[in-house]
Design a protein around this motif. Structure first.
Motif, mmCIF file in Angstrom:
data_model
loop_
_atom_site.group_PDB
_atom_site.id
_atom_site.type_symbol
_atom_site.label_atom_id
_atom_site.label_comp_id
_atom_site.label_asym_id
_atom_site.label_seq_id
_atom_site.Cartn_x
_atom_site.Cartn_y
_atom_site.Cartn_z
ATOM 1 N N TYR A 388 0.826 -1.207 0.000
ATOM 2 C CA TYR A 388 0.000 0.000 0.000
ATOM 3 C C TYR A 388 0.864 1.263 0.000
ATOM 4 O O TYR A 388 0.578 2.239 -0.711
ATOM 5 N N VAL A 392 0.746 4.093 -3.086
ATOM 6 C CA VAL A 392 0.307 5.471 -2.863
ATOM 7 C C VAL A 392 1.451 6.449 -3.108
ATOM 8 O O VAL A 392 1.261 7.509 -3.720
ATOM 9 N N LEU A 396 1.407 9.518 -5.857
ATOM 10 C CA LEU A 396 1.619 10.917 -5.497
ATOM 11 C C LEU A 396 2.831 11.499 -6.219
ATOM 12 O O LEU A 396 2.818 12.672 -6.622
ATOM 13 N N SER A 570 2.200 15.515 -0.168
ATOM 14 C CA SER A 570 0.825 15.868 -0.532
ATOM 15 C C SER A 570 0.775 17.208 -1.246
ATOM 16 O O SER A 570 0.075 17.360 -2.268
ATOM 17 N N THR A 681 -7.456 11.214 2.320
ATOM 18 C CA THR A 681 -7.687 9.860 1.799
ATOM 19 C C THR A 681 -6.362 9.103 1.638
ATOM 20 O O THR A 681 -6.060 8.198 2.413
ATOM 21 N N LEU A 682 -5.588 9.499 0.665
ATOM 22 C CA LEU A 682 -4.363 8.743 0.365
ATOM 23 C C LEU A 682 -3.322 8.845 1.474
ATOM 24 O O LEU A 682 -2.650 7.861 1.804
ATOM 25 N N ILE A 686 -4.179 5.846 4.291
ATOM 26 C CA ILE A 686 -3.403 4.728 3.723
ATOM 27 C C ILE A 686 -1.922 4.865 4.049
ATOM 28 O O ILE A 686 -1.339 3.990 4.701
ATOM 29 N N LEU A 687 -1.299 5.952 3.602
ATOM 30 C CA LEU A 687 0.156 6.045 3.697
ATOM 31 C C LEU A 687 0.639 6.165 5.143
ATOM 32 O O LEU A 687 1.570 5.454 5.563
#
Length: 726
Positions: A388, A392, A396, A570, A681-682, A686-687
């Protein structure tokens, strides 16, 4: 269920115990602020983009002192006619009558008809004139000047000739009207979208009322403070837009966090409304205070840039966050206690047992395997964190690639000026290649005679980018060279011409002769230079202050470094998408230079909010159990909903800026909305969990020497879920 009450608990009890006084105070402040809004709208003024100590400011001061007849601002009268040529006697009488009418006004001095240039429309004529007074005075007098010019030209020509006033003050006056229209348009699209998201996310209309009331109170009071500030200084529409947008987004976020904690205390702790309100304020309130502090610190980094308008934007954002946090911490617990019987009013049919079922499934199973789909996905993430994290991170990085070709610039916002008087005047000037005027101030010792400018003026007149050139001296200590520019002041051609002018001045003027350029092109050049020079400093201040704040809060260098790194990733992805979507759109062909500066500080502060929401819950469980993997799952379970809902509301709020006509606000709205969505979200779902799963107990590693240096925050003052101090 018993509840420990520290200092924060006592404050919460005192507030909820004085509910009537709290509501009365906020209601009074909101009413007074609402009554002051018409005065604020009338006092809105143009922003000051002058850079203190810059060459353009020095030139403007020299010209104003050495040639007072040129005033503190030079404007242009743009004459046009559909039936007469500029050389016709009737046209000339209209021009003369207008000049005499304006020259009779005490704040207007020199009136200078501009010579006809090659390619100029024969039905147009231009007259330059100087206006005295500071920015506020010029803005206040502009409507009467415009009315006087129009009355004179209409009377003299019988309506055959029209006139438009063009200048910095006139342009910003039209922008103010356009901005206020945009603000109403934002409300039209944003408020219904936010209400819908709140009802869907909270499951009932009654619960959605609380964050709306809190955000509404914060918006009104912040606008009231700006109204008071406008009595003593300048407040422009951008400050109002920033304050209202931040109050709406952040206010809903903070009230949501406290509301969801209140619901949890009522459902799982079986606490009565008063006790649940105190519990929510003690737990979620600490997080709200921390997050507000983080955003204000990142916004304060803008003070590195010595431009008053940028600092005013920072102050507006800080004001909005401070007022919003105060409303969330004081008003939300009281409203929750008072409105408790109505919180489930208008409950959606499909949400009648959803949240309780989710909680009971977790408690029965003790794992994610038998939970709802999102919880099973979280369990799969814990089993395969490397997969994961790499996926991700790769996504990005690909999104961030266009940032390598990011082009930044400063331009007139022609979209906002479309259809306005000054916008039409600018368009006619640019079509006639009479797009701008630069004044070169050449100070010299008193009595030494004019500076020799023949070689410089000859070289400039030979340049195809230059129109008429004139040199004059005040007979005392200043020589002035006026250079008409054929290209728009915000164009690359004019920027290159300004550099060429400085190069020619160094070579063709007497040795050691100082030269300062004034005018729109020079102002934009100095502003851009200052922002580019300060951008790196702002980034450094934000990164360092964020790392220190996170380090002190979590007492973990790895968590602090990870959070800063994830925020940078991000934001890089956001700027990459910004370049991809906006760089080749519109006339500018680049991204507004101020957008990365302003959005970086705001987005970094908001991103730390979500980091705190998640990591605090993880730390809370890890402190109790010592099981890192279970703690990460616990954090995801308890923060997935508030982070997702808060991010959706924040995204919708800033996406409302896309409905404005201003390019810089559209780019800012897009950047913040995308950054919040990506981060919530990401990054956070997740990250960050994947990396915390991989780091295991090393998440909480703290070297001994550093532990002794870091302050020990009393546990009663910590945000909810902060790890215990050793």
């Amino acid at each position: 269920m018993t509840m420990s009450v520290g200092a924060a608990g006592r404050r919460g009890t005192a507030l909820t115990g004085r509910g009537r006084a709290v509501i009365a105070a906020w209601l009074l402040a909101a009413v007074v602020s609402a009554l002051s809004l018409p005065g604020l709208m009338a006092r809105l003024s143009p922003p000051s983009l002058q850079v203190p100590g810059s060459r353009s400011e020095t030139a403007s001061a020299l010209i104003a002192r050495g040639f007072p007849q040129f005033g503190t601002e030079q404007m242009i009268l743009v004459f046009d006619s559909a039936s007469l040529r500029a050389a016709d006697p009737a046209y000339q009488r209209a021009v003369g009558a207008t000049m005499r009418g304006l020259a009779a006004r005490p704040e207007i001095d020199a009136m200078l008809p501009l010579p006809v240039v090659e390619g100029q429309d024969p039905r147009r004529a231009y007259v330059a004139f100087g206006v005295t007074g500071d920015e506020a005075a010029r803005h206040r007098r502009l409507p009467t000047q415009i009315a006087a010019a129009r009355d004179a030209v209409r009377t003299a020509s019988g309506g055959a000739v029209t006139v438009t006033v063009v200048g910095v003050t006139a342009v910003f006056a039209d922008l103010i009207r356009s901005d206020l229209d945009d603000l109403r348009r934002i409300e039209t699209f944003t408020v219904p979208a936010v209400v819908l998201l709140l009802v869907l996310g909270l499951g009932s209309a009654g619960a959605a009322v609380v964050p709306l009331l809190v955000a509404g109170a914060a918006m009104l009071v912040s606008a009231g403070v700006l109204s008071l500030a406008s009595v003593f200084g300048q407040v422009d529409p951008t400050l109002l837009t920033v304050a209202v947008t931040v109050c709406l987004g952040v206010g809903l976020d903070y009230a949501l966090l406290i509301l969801l904690r209140y619901r949890q205390a009522r459902r799982e702790g079986n606490l009565p409304p008063a006790a649940a309100a105190v519990r929510a304020r003690v737990t979620a309130g600490g997080t709200v205070a921390w997050c507000a502090t983080a955003i204000m610190l990142t916004a304060a980094a803008l003070f590195v840039i010595p431009v008053s308008w940028i600092r005013h934007v920072a102050l507006a954002a800080m004001l909005a966050v401070f007022v919003t946090a105060a409303a969330a911490l004081s008003l939300t617990p009281v409203l929750l206690r008072w409105l408790d019987p109505w919180l489930e009013w208008g409950r959606l049919p499909w949400r009648r047992s959803g949240s309780a079922a989710s909680g009971s499934l977790w408690r029965r199973s003790g794992s994610a395997a038998s939970g709802p789909p999102w919880l099973r996905l979280a369990g799969h993430l814990m089993d395969h964190p490397v997969r994961y994290a790499l996926a991700v991170a790769a996504l990005l990085l690909v999104a961030a690639l266009p940032v390598l070709d990011l082009r930044l610039g400063l331009h007139y916002d022609r979209g906002s000026l479309a259809g306005t008087d000054s916008g039409g005047g600018l368009a006619r000037m640019e079509a006639d290649r009479m797009a701008g005027l630069t004044g070169l101030a050449l100070p010299h010792p008193a009595g030494s005679g004019p500076v020799g400018t023949a070689a410089l003026t000859d070289a400039l007149e030979a340049d195809p980018r230059v129109g008429p050139v004139a040199a004059l001296d005040n007979g005392r200590d200043l020589t002035l060279v006026l250079v008409a520019e054929r290209n728009a002041p915000d164009s690359d051609a004019s920027a290159a011409l300004l550099r060429r002018v400085h190069e020619l001045g160094t070579r063709l003027l007497p040795p050691g002769q100082p030269m300062y350029a004034a005018g729109p092109t020079a102002l934009l050049a100095d502003l851009g230079e200052q922002v580019r020079a300060g951008l790196g400093q702002v980034v450094a201040v934000v990164l360092l202050s964020s790392f220190v704040l996170l380090l002190v809060t979590f007492r973990s260098p790895l968590i602090a470094a990870k959070a800063v790194g994830m925020n940078v990733l991000s934001i890089a992805a956001t700027f990459g998408l910004l370049a991809l979507c906006f760089q080749n759109a519109g006339q500018a062909g680049d991204v507004n230079l101020l957008v990365p500066l302003l959005t970086f500080t705001v987005v970094f502060g908001l991103s730390m909010d979500y980091e705190v929401f998640l990591v605090h819950r993880i730390a809370e469980h890890y402190r109790r159990t010592g099981d890192n993997t279970a703690a990460v799952l616990h954090g995801l379970r308890h923060t997935a909903r508030p982070i997702t809902l808060a991010a959706a509301v924040m995204t919708a709020t800033f996406a409302g800026l896309l409905f404005t006509h201003r390019g810089d606000l559209q780019q800012t709205g897009f950047a913040v909305a995308v950054a919040v969505a990506v981060d919530a979200t990401l990054i956070r779902m997740i990250l960050v969990p994947a990396l915390m799963r991989l780091l295991g107990h090393r998440n909480w590693w703290l070297p001994g020497p550093l532990a002794r240096l870091l302050p020990r925050v009393p546990s009663g003052d910590l945000p909810a879920g902060a790890p215990a101090r050793s």
